[in-house]
Write a protein that holds these residues in place. Structure first.
Motif, PDB file in Angstrom:
ATOM      1  N   GLU A  26     -35.720  42.273   9.078  1.00 54.47           N
ATOM      2  CA  GLU A  26     -35.929  40.878   8.749  1.00 54.47           C
ATOM      3  C   GLU A  26     -34.622  40.316   8.224  1.00 54.47           C
ATOM      4  N   VAL A  27     -34.261  39.122   8.693  1.00 61.56           N
ATOM      5  CA  VAL A  27     -33.015  38.492   8.254  1.00 61.56           C
ATOM      6  C   VAL A  27     -33.316  37.060   7.834  1.00 61.56           C
ATOM      7  N   HIS A  28     -32.884  36.711   6.628  1.00 65.46           N
ATOM      8  CA  HIS A  28     -33.015  35.350   6.112  1.00 65.46           C
ATOM      9  C   HIS A  28     -31.662  34.671   6.264  1.00 65.46           C
ATOM     10  N   PHE A  29     -31.659  33.448   6.801  1.00 67.79           N
ATOM     11  CA  PHE A  29     -30.430  32.682   7.009  1.00 67.79           C
ATOM     12  C   PHE A  29     -30.510  31.378   6.229  1.00 67.79           C
ATOM     13  N   HIS A  30     -29.363  30.964   5.679  1.00 65.19           N
ATOM     14  CA  HIS A  30     -29.266  29.663   5.016  1.00 65.19           C
ATOM     15  C   HIS A  30     -27.928  29.046   5.385  1.00 65.19           C
ATOM     16  N   SER A  31     -27.961  27.914   6.057  1.00 64.97           N
ATOM     17  CA  SER A  31     -26.756  27.174   6.407  1.00 64.97           C
ATOM     18  C   SER A  31     -26.480  26.201   5.265  1.00 64.97           C
ATOM     19  N   SER A  32     -25.355  26.385   4.568  1.00 65.44           N
ATOM     20  CA  SER A  32     -25.102  25.550   3.397  1.00 65.44           C
ATOM     21  C   SER A  32     -24.133  24.409   3.668  1.00 65.44           C
ATOM     22  N   SER A  33     -23.518  24.404   4.836  1.00 69.80           N
ATOM     23  CA  SER A  33     -22.651  23.269   5.194  1.00 69.80           C
ATOM     24  C   SER A  33     -22.432  23.260   6.694  1.00 69.80           C
ATOM     25  N   GLY A  34     -22.370  22.083   7.265  1.00 70.53           N
ATOM     26  CA  GLY A  34     -22.108  21.956   8.696  1.00 70.53           C
ATOM     27  C   GLY A  34     -23.283  22.361   9.555  1.00 70.53           C
ATOM     28  N   THR A  35     -23.079  22.295  10.856  1.00 65.88           N
ATOM     29  CA  THR A  35     -24.087  22.689  11.844  1.00 65.88           C
ATOM     30  C   THR A  35     -23.586  23.930  12.568  1.00 65.88           C
ATOM     31  N   LEU A  36     -24.468  24.908  12.734  1.00 69.90           N
ATOM     32  CA  LEU A  36     -24.111  26.129  13.451  1.00 69.90           C
ATOM     33  C   LEU A  36     -25.251  26.515  14.369  1.00 69.90           C
ATOM     34  N   TYR A  37     -24.973  27.495  15.228  1.00 65.88           N
ATOM     35  CA  TYR A  37     -25.943  27.942  16.228  1.00 65.88           C
ATOM     36  C   TYR A  37     -26.029  29.462  16.170  1.00 65.88           C
ATOM     37  N   LEU A  38     -27.261  30.002  16.140  1.00 63.68           N
ATOM     38  CA  LEU A  38     -27.508  31.436  16.116  1.00 63.68           C
ATOM     39  C   LEU A  38     -27.984  31.912  17.478  1.00 63.68           C
ATOM     40  N   GLY A  39     -27.677  33.163  17.800  1.00 63.02           N
ATOM     41  CA  GLY A  39     -28.167  33.735  19.040  1.00 63.02           C
ATOM     42  C   GLY A  39     -27.624  35.123  19.271  1.00 63.02           C
ATOM     43  N   GLY A  40     -27.768  35.584  20.497  1.00 64.54           N
ATOM     44  CA  GLY A  40     -27.278  36.894  20.897  1.00 64.54           C
ATOM     45  C   GLY A  40     -25.799  36.846  21.234  1.00 64.54           C
ATOM     46  N   ALA A  41     -25.323  37.883  21.888  1.00 62.81           N
ATOM     47  CA  ALA A  41     -23.903  38.003  22.221  1.00 62.81           C
ATOM     48  C   ALA A  41     -23.412  36.886  23.128  1.00 62.81           C
ATOM     49  N   ASP A  42     -24.323  36.192  23.790  1.00 60.61           N
ATOM     50  CA  ASP A  42     -23.952  35.106  24.690  1.00 60.61           C
ATOM     51  C   ASP A  42     -24.162  33.725  24.061  1.00 60.61           C
ATOM     52  N   VAL A  43     -24.315  33.656  22.735  1.00 62.97           N
ATOM     53  CA  VAL A  43     -24.625  32.379  22.087  1.00 62.97           C
ATOM     54  C   VAL A  43     -23.526  31.343  22.309  1.00 62.97           C
ATOM     55  N   THR A  44     -23.959  30.127  22.581  1.00 62.70           N
ATOM     56  CA  THR A  44     -23.074  28.964  22.685  1.00 62.70           C
ATOM     57  C   THR A  44     -23.759  27.822  21.954  1.00 62.70           C
ATOM     58  N   ASN A  64     -31.459  44.034  16.430  1.00 63.66           N
ATOM     59  CA  ASN A  64     -30.586  43.395  17.413  1.00 63.66           C
ATOM     60  C   ASN A  64     -29.410  42.704  16.732  1.00 63.66           C
ATOM     61  N   PRO A  65     -28.246  42.681  17.375  1.00 66.02           N
ATOM     62  CA  PRO A  65     -27.123  41.940  16.790  1.00 66.02           C
ATOM     63  C   PRO A  65     -27.378  40.435  16.878  1.00 66.02           C
ATOM     64  N   ILE A  66     -26.915  39.702  15.869  1.00 63.07           N
ATOM     65  CA  ILE A  66     -27.055  38.249  15.844  1.00 63.07           C
ATOM     66  C   ILE A  66     -25.673  37.642  15.621  1.00 63.07           C
ATOM     67  N   TYR A  67     -25.377  36.608  16.400  1.00 60.98           N
ATOM     68  CA  TYR A  67     -24.071  35.939  16.349  1.00 60.98           C
ATOM     69  C   TYR A  67     -24.256  34.492  15.940  1.00 60.98           C
ATOM     70  N   ALA A  68     -23.159  33.871  15.484  1.00 59.70           N
ATOM     71  CA  ALA A  68     -23.178  32.454  15.129  1.00 59.70           C
ATOM     72  C   ALA A  68     -21.896  31.790  15.622  1.00 59.70           C
ATOM     73  N   ILE A  69     -21.978  30.475  15.864  1.00 57.36           N
ATOM     74  CA  ILE A  69     -20.840  29.700  16.353  1.00 57.36           C
ATOM     75  C   ILE A  69     -21.051  28.241  15.935  1.00 57.36           C
ATOM     76  N   THR A  70     -19.964  27.471  15.836  1.00 57.62           N
ATOM     77  CA  THR A  70     -20.056  26.032  15.596  1.00 57.62           C
ATOM     78  C   THR A  70     -19.486  25.289  16.803  1.00 57.62           C
ATOM     79  N   SER A  71     -19.798  24.003  16.897  1.00 56.83           N
ATOM     80  CA  SER A  71     -19.218  23.203  17.979  1.00 56.83           C
ATOM     81  C   SER A  71     -17.842  22.686  17.590  1.00 56.83           C
ATOM     82  N   SER A  72     -17.592  22.532  16.282  1.00 55.55           N
ATOM     83  CA  SER A  72     -16.282  22.112  15.787  1.00 55.55           C
ATOM     84  C   SER A  72     -16.202  22.402  14.297  1.00 55.55           C
ATOM     85  N   GLY A  73     -15.000  22.546  13.794  1.00 59.25           N
ATOM     86  CA  GLY A  73     -14.812  22.775  12.369  1.00 59.25           C
ATOM     87  C   GLY A  73     -15.385  24.097  11.906  1.00 59.25           C
ATOM     88  N   THR A  74     -15.825  24.121  10.648  1.00 57.91           N
ATOM     89  CA  THR A  74     -16.404  25.332  10.079  1.00 57.91           C
ATOM     90  C   THR A  74     -17.752  25.022   9.451  1.00 57.91           C
TER      91      THR A  74
END
Length: 84
Positions: A26-44, A64-74
């Motif tokens: 079980e994994v708890h996530f909290h985004s404290s600033s900006g917008t991000l996207y979670l997913g697998g190794a192919d996340v966009t 399973n591995p979980i990845y994150a990415i932003t569209s811009s900035g941090t």
């Protein structure tokens, strides 16, 4: 049961936030600033699960591995990983 936490600065380069060797049930996530996207190794930004600033979510993961990415900035992401 093992519990661990971490903080990440997510950028436009995909980063792993939960490794597959953590055997995370079980994994708890909290985004404290900006917008991000979670997913697998192919996340966009087009196919990831969107988290806006202040959003929280829990994923039943089962190792399973979980990845994150932003569209811009941090963006800042905190995780709480529960291993059984």
């Amino acid at each position: 049961m093992t519990i661990s936490s971490a903080n990440y600065t997510i950028t436009t380069t995909r980063s792993i936030v939960v490794a597959d060797d953590q055997a995370a049930e079980e994994v708890h996530f909290h985004s404290s600033s900006g917008t991000l996207y979670l997913g697998g190794a192919d996340v966009t930004v087009a196919n990831g699960y969107r988290m806006d600033s202040g959003d929280k979510t829990v994923i039943q993961n089962h190792g399973n591995p979980i990845y994150a990415i932003t569209s811009s900035g941090t963006s800042n992401l905190s995780t709480l990983v529960i291993q059984k």
